[in-house]
Design an enzyme around this catalytic site. Sequence first.
Site, PDB file in Angstrom:
ATOM      1  N   GLY A  51       0.852  -1.180   0.000  1.00 57.06           N
ATOM      2  CA  GLY A  51       0.000   0.000   0.000  1.00 57.06           C
ATOM      3  C   GLY A  51       0.893   1.237   0.000  1.00 57.06           C
ATOM      4  N   ARG A 339     -17.770  13.111  12.233  1.00 54.91           N
ATOM      5  CA  ARG A 339     -18.097  11.736  11.857  1.00 54.91           C
ATOM      6  C   ARG A 339     -18.668  10.899  12.993  1.00 54.91           C
ATOM      7  NH1 ARG A 339     -12.924   9.811   8.103  1.00 54.91           N
ATOM      8  NH2 ARG A 339     -13.352  11.266   6.422  1.00 54.91           N
ATOM      9  N   HIS A 410     -14.636   2.020   9.029  1.00 52.71           N
ATOM     10  CA  HIS A 410     -13.870   2.619   7.956  1.00 52.71           C
ATOM     11  C   HIS A 410     -12.367   2.545   8.160  1.00 52.71           C
ATOM     12  CE1 HIS A 410     -12.983   5.314   4.731  1.00 52.71           C
ATOM     13  NE2 HIS A 410     -12.502   6.241   5.511  1.00 52.71           N
ATOM     14  N   ARG A 444      -9.149   9.577  13.602  1.00 50.97           N
ATOM     15  CA  ARG A 444      -8.326  10.093  12.511  1.00 50.97           C
ATOM     16  C   ARG A 444      -9.097  11.143  11.738  1.00 50.97           C
ATOM     17  NH1 ARG A 444      -8.080   9.355   7.136  1.00 50.97           N
ATOM     18  NH2 ARG A 444      -9.515   7.600   7.090  1.00 50.97           N
TER      19      ARG A 444
HETATM   20  C1  FAD Z   1     -12.957   3.627   1.149  1.00 50.23           C
HETATM   21  C2  FAD Z   1     -11.806   4.285   1.841  1.00 50.23           C
HETATM   22  C3  FAD Z   1     -11.557   5.636   1.594  1.00 50.23           C
HETATM   23  C4  FAD Z   1     -10.498   6.276   2.220  1.00 50.23           C
HETATM   24  N1  FAD Z   1     -10.255   7.585   1.932  1.00 50.23           N
HETATM   25  C5  FAD Z   1      -9.195   8.203   2.511  1.00 50.23           C
HETATM   26  C6  FAD Z   1      -8.895   9.558   2.187  1.00 50.23           C
HETATM   27  O1  FAD Z   1      -9.566  10.186   1.392  1.00 50.23           O
HETATM   28  N2  FAD Z   1      -7.821  10.127   2.767  1.00 50.23           N
HETATM   29  C7  FAD Z   1      -7.034   9.454   3.643  1.00 50.23           C
HETATM   30  O2  FAD Z   1      -6.062  10.014   4.100  1.00 50.23           O
HETATM   31  N3  FAD Z   1      -7.302   8.168   3.963  1.00 50.23           N
HETATM   32  C8  FAD Z   1      -8.358   7.540   3.421  1.00 50.23           C
HETATM   33  N4  FAD Z   1      -8.632   6.228   3.754  1.00 50.23           N
HETATM   34  C9  FAD Z   1      -7.704   5.492   4.631  1.00 50.23           C
HETATM   35  C10 FAD Z   1      -6.446   5.069   3.863  1.00 50.23           C
HETATM   36  O3  FAD Z   1      -6.778   4.732   2.559  1.00 50.23           O
HETATM   37  C11 FAD Z   1      -5.746   3.871   4.467  1.00 50.23           C
HETATM   38  O4  FAD Z   1      -5.639   4.018   5.806  1.00 50.23           O
HETATM   39  C12 FAD Z   1      -4.332   3.720   3.931  1.00 50.23           C
HETATM   40  O5  FAD Z   1      -4.351   3.717   2.535  1.00 50.23           O
HETATM   41  C13 FAD Z   1      -3.660   2.469   4.421  1.00 50.23           C
HETATM   42  O6  FAD Z   1      -2.441   2.266   3.723  1.00 50.23           O
HETATM   43  P1  FAD Z   1      -1.424   1.131   4.124  1.00 50.23           P
HETATM   44  O7  FAD Z   1      -0.300   1.243   3.179  1.00 50.23           O
HETATM   45  O8  FAD Z   1      -1.130   1.225   5.538  1.00 50.23           O
HETATM   46  O9  FAD Z   1      -2.195  -0.237   3.911  1.00 50.23           O
HETATM   47  P2  FAD Z   1      -2.950  -0.870   2.666  1.00 50.23           P
HETATM   48  O10 FAD Z   1      -3.040   0.054   1.541  1.00 50.23           O
HETATM   49  O11 FAD Z   1      -4.198  -1.456   3.197  1.00 50.23           O
HETATM   50  O12 FAD Z   1      -1.996  -2.011   2.195  1.00 50.23           O
HETATM   51  C14 FAD Z   1      -1.861  -3.232   2.860  1.00 50.23           C
HETATM   52  C15 FAD Z   1      -0.900  -4.085   2.111  1.00 50.23           C
HETATM   53  O13 FAD Z   1      -0.526  -5.173   2.901  1.00 50.23           O
HETATM   54  C16 FAD Z   1      -0.649  -6.367   2.196  1.00 50.23           C
HETATM   55  N5  FAD Z   1      -0.944  -7.402   3.175  1.00 50.23           N
HETATM   56  C17 FAD Z   1      -1.854  -7.376   4.159  1.00 50.23           C
HETATM   57  N6  FAD Z   1      -1.786  -8.491   4.867  1.00 50.23           N
HETATM   58  C18 FAD Z   1      -0.821  -9.240   4.328  1.00 50.23           C
HETATM   59  C19 FAD Z   1      -0.277 -10.507   4.634  1.00 50.23           C
HETATM   60  N7  FAD Z   1      -0.705 -11.216   5.661  1.00 50.23           N
HETATM   61  N8  FAD Z   1       0.699 -10.980   3.848  1.00 50.23           N
HETATM   62  C20 FAD Z   1       1.159 -10.261   2.808  1.00 50.23           C
HETATM   63  N9  FAD Z   1       0.697  -9.064   2.499  1.00 50.23           N
HETATM   64  C21 FAD Z   1      -0.282  -8.554   3.247  1.00 50.23           C
HETATM   65  C22 FAD Z   1      -1.692  -6.128   1.185  1.00 50.23           C
HETATM   66  O14 FAD Z   1      -1.492  -6.980   0.106  1.00 50.23           O
HETATM   67  C23 FAD Z   1      -1.440  -4.677   0.836  1.00 50.23           C
HETATM   68  O15 FAD Z   1      -0.450  -4.622  -0.151  1.00 50.23           O
HETATM   69  C24 FAD Z   1      -9.692   5.574   3.127  1.00 50.23           C
HETATM   70  C25 FAD Z   1      -9.961   4.249   3.389  1.00 50.23           C
HETATM   71  C26 FAD Z   1     -11.021   3.609   2.774  1.00 50.23           C
HETATM   72  C27 FAD Z   1     -11.306   2.204   3.127  1.00 50.23           C
END
Ligand code: FAD
Lengths: 646, 249, 236
Positions: A51, A339, A410, A444
Amino acid sequence: MAELYIEGDPIRDEKAPAGPIQERWDNRRFSAKLVNPANRRKLSVIIVGTGLAGASAAATLGEAGYEVKSFCYQDSPRRAHSIAAQGGINAAKNYRNDGDSVHRLFYDTVKGGDFRSRESNVYRLSQVSVEIIDQCVAQGVPFAREYGGLLDNRSFGGVQVSRTFYARGQTGQQLLIGAYQALERQVAAGTVEMNTRHEMLELIVVDGRARGIIARDMVTGEIETHFADAVVLSSGGYGNVFYLSTNAMGCNVTASWRAHRKGALFANPCYTQIHPTCIPVSGDYQSKLTLMSESLRNDGRIWVPKEGGDARDPREIPDDERDYYLERRYPAFGNLVPRDIASRAAKNVCDEGRGVGPGGLGVYLDFADAIKRMGRPAVEAKYGNLFDMYQRITGENPYEVPMRIYPAVHYTMGGVWVDYDLQSSIPGLFVTGEANFSDHGANRLGASALMQGLADGYFVLPNTINDYLADGPFEKLDENTPEAKEAAEAVRERIDTLLSINGERTVDSFHKELGQLMWDYCGMERSEEGLRKALERIRELRTEFWRNVRVLGSNDELNQALEKAGRVADFFELAELMCIDALHRRESCGGHFRAESQTEDGEALRDDGNFGYVAAWQFSGTGRPPVLRKEDLTYEYVEMKQRSYK
Amino acid sequence: MNITLRVWRQRSSGDEGRMVTYQVEDVSADMSFLEMLDVLNEKLTLAGEEPVAFDHDCREGICGACGVVIDGVAHGPETTTTCQLHMRSFNDGDTITVEPWRAKAFPVVKDLVVDRGAFDRIIQAGGYISAPTGSAPDAHAMPVPKGDADRAFDAATCIGCGACVAACPNASGMLFTAAKVTHLGAVPQGQPEREARVVQMLNQHDEEEFGGCTNIGECAAVCPKGIPLDTISQLNRDLLGSLATGSAE
Amino acid sequence: MANIPLTKQRSAAFRSSVALKSAMAVTGAVLVLFLVAHMYGNLLIFGGQQAFDDYSHHLRELGEPMLPHGGALWIIRVVLLASVLVHAYAAVVLWARAARARPAGQRYAVRKSAQSPVRRYATQTMRWGGVIIVLFVVYHLLHLTTNDIAPGGASASPYERVVNGFSIWWVVLSYVVAVLAVGYHLWHGIWSALATLGANRAGRERALRTTAAAIATIITVGFLIPPFSILLGLVS
Ligand SMILES: Cc1cc2nc3c(=O)[nH]c(=O)nc-3n(C[C@H](O)[C@H](O)[C@H](O)COP(=O)(O)OP(=O)(O)OC[C@H]3O[C@@H](n4cnc5c(N)ncnc54)[C@H](O)[C@@H]3O)c2cc1C
Ligand code: HEM
Ligand code: HEM
Ligand code: SF4
Ligand code: F3S
Ligand code: FES
């Protein structure tokens, strides 16, 4: 309560630098040990997750010259759940000259988090936010621009400045594609090895250090052992413990939970964010909930019929038989309350039996007045795409009939406990993005998760992980290392068990039931009684799961039911901890609302004296009382205040 | 409503697949297509038969994971992703044929799941702007005309689902490739690598054994993100320009 | 591929699917220009035997005395032949590539176009249509150029060959089929050539498709007028 958990020694963030808050990040960067470029090639890092947090870190560390192994469970790193974020990303650029500054972003975020986050971390986040936008623009991220060619901003989440950068309604997608492309560039350069369709199922800890992971190749079923000098978890949030949420279907807690079981503290698990404007559930087949932008509340009016069970067409209900409950209860903010408040209010009217739509789980978001006032074309111009999306999903035309909305899970503020360096309580295990707990406190603010993910991955981790890696490379390990062997064996055993139970119930049926329990008792409003009931039921359900789940097929193939079963098994354990955390925190703060702790008019009541700490939990065995380790929070730069929206 | 499904079942890439017919009863018009498959899978599991594998994740039309050919059309009768297709687009008693994307470059992994790694490799070949972290100038250092920014965005909305390949009679991946070439070629930051990028990405596209594009246009007609067909012309222009000037070297 | 040096990449790109397509587009355009000129020549049939035969004669005198008798015609023929060969070569290579890209074992059980059926038909018939056109040209050359096939009677006058041939219904029918095949081929082909050479830009697709359809229609109708006029006795 004593039977539920044990209170252990408090913990401290040892890496937190002292001094004026503006200088802390500089100081830490200066004090952190460096790794000579020639030595980086000999140092390897595993990054779980692609991500925003994971992909940006992999690209940056790869570029720096480390040997990076990246993992994700999807078929391509580009599909990580960050892709779904819509609204935007905050940065204290002050391009609007509207009084924004690093300090104001810091202040808004601490306050928005209801004073349950660390000042140092949040200040750093605000500082780094500025660089994120530069970095993304350089990668070609097509942010919205104005006619003069400069970046556009909007205001978001009730703050008074316009600091949110966005790319139409697809900000997360564009940011992630930018990070993904940077990552793929490193894959081509040979610095990053990409392992797609690989799920991390266990952490390998050798001599107290995180040294690798056990991953399952989801296509062949092979249980692989991967070693490195450090492990980074960027595996996202755990909102799917509720089954229904705005998260992607595959989002899970497994990576974090496995690390927790190996000794990493898990902080504030009960802090979950519930978003008020989602499309409601339409039937028990429902698999996920879709978020509708919060901006709809600017012009839509929220109401339910005054009488429960009113089955009339909403257009035929006269005005005096409608209850515009937000306008009634919060005359000052009306439909624009934050929210958590809007969500809880909707839940309350539905609990009273006045909800609308299937199952009575919905409230009307009505644009009739707005259309009368502004004219349909103006409404269309402002919200057209959202209306279309709503119509596609529900088959109803929101220009004619009021929309139905309902709150949905969310985001999860809780996560693996990390210090200022983003290092967990296991040396060598770093945690970034939504998977850690660090920057958002109990709530958040909109557009700040994307900011945190990229801050962690592009700028923070790459500057702190070297302090740890400078002591490496560590002893070479192979598959016969007892700890690795043991971990792989445990994974195999678990899979064999899941496959051999061959009971009567599907994985999904357990997950749905668990989710319902969590939603009912550990959702928008929590009470001592409800949480205790939930704990009991969760334990029973977990026991039943391990006796009665049916997972068909074998391990040596793509087996989606098996993948799900493993995740749900971990959700059971997490759910227990969430309930315990929620039980022990007898105050209301941010996303955590305890029925017992409210003001006379039903607002959240914080208890800073007793609960002004981070609750970091230590694992002590399945079903055994976890150990609570408190990290005290102090506020030197922001004064703690109670929120009010009347 | 009641639906008859003809679904492609294939145990693994090595196995030969076949169509299998299932009945799904009590389908609600509000279900998404994937939720209907969930219902089928619950039923199959309880009956002791292995559930149908299909890719999906966000179920919001943005991750690009989902995608099957429904009654001969990639993503089915509406121009959207499979996860955003709802059963109200079908009628009681319908027989629906569900197949995986078909292309040499997208080998079937299992049932309806295919391997789209070829797309990642096309990006690896040049679908990026080299901007090492920390080296960026201030975001406002280089204004981008709104028209260019909008065009870049339109092309950048590609979700990498692969429907274009599935629909193209030549199994060409040109729309996907062209979308990226267009996105990065439309912003000033993308100019230094522009000529090299198109050459490298196209070569990789061909190497992955996608077919050539003969401007049939099925791809754009099914693309859930409405990637415009003219991006392919843009790619051609860029390639011919690059070959003509030779400055890609 | 990604790590191969750029010079090599560039030479590989000369053999890429896009380069092949561009060669097809350029050669196709040459062939279209020829067809336009040919159509114009054919329409001279309405000027009577003298005008038509003179035209044929002039073709051979073109460029004299700089070129020997028939020299220009031969140059045209060589260019045409080369164009057809390059065009056909590229077509075959791309055809084979497309066949490999979706091999026999991986065809869809149900296949439906998301576009209009007519358009789809034009795109589907490009390859076999091209083969039909080439076969027709061979037949056509034996008929009207070498006159080895002489339905209705051989003649030294091109005008008479034409009139003799097109007085017979099945000769006309065979030309109608061929000309329609050409029309279809060009309907998609001209649009495709324009798109391949990069002419398709935002908002321009419709205009290009309309232009292509118009040119294809003009050529088709232009070729069909003489045979029908003869069959119906308007020219004799
Ligand atoms: C619908 C929606 C809208 C949103 N809108 C906003 C917004 O407008 N602004 C904002 O700031 N935030 C927003 N958020 C929140 C934000 O998108 C997320 O908190 C953020 O993108 C998380 O990023 P991350 O890199 O931590 O994890 P993620 O993007 O969730 O990535 C997780 C990664 O881990 C991998 N993974 C997970 N478990 C395993 C495992 N066991 N083994 C191997 N790989 C694994 C997955 O494959 C993925 O690649 C939104 C969230 C949602 C759900
Ligand atoms: C050997 C015989 C031929 C074959 C196999 C053939 C095949 C093809 C094919 C496969 C295409 C590509 C179609 C597409 O883009 O979808 C094409 C394009 C074209 N053909 Fe032909 N063709 C043949 C002869 C001819 C002839 C005789 C003419 C001229 C009258 C012609 C004119 C064109 C034109 C103008 C194009 C468009 C070029 C392009 O797509 O870039 N073709 N042909
Ligand atoms: C019905 C319409 C047509 C008529 C009446 C017609 C007539 C003729 C005549 C009279 C000649 C001989 C000219 C000469 O030797 O001086 C000729 C040559 C030729 N025609 Fe046609 N033709 C027709 C259609 C076509 C079509 C559709 C094609 C191609 C697809 C075609 C391709 C050629 C070619 C390649 C030659 C040979 C030119 C040369 O001598 O090099 N013709 N045609
Ligand atoms: S171009 Fe369209 S159809 Fe092709 S991968 Fe991208 S989004 Fe999917
Ligand atoms: S359908 Fe295929 S032929 Fe080209 S225009 Fe689209 S890639
Ligand atoms: S599941 Fe993500 S696009 Fe359909």
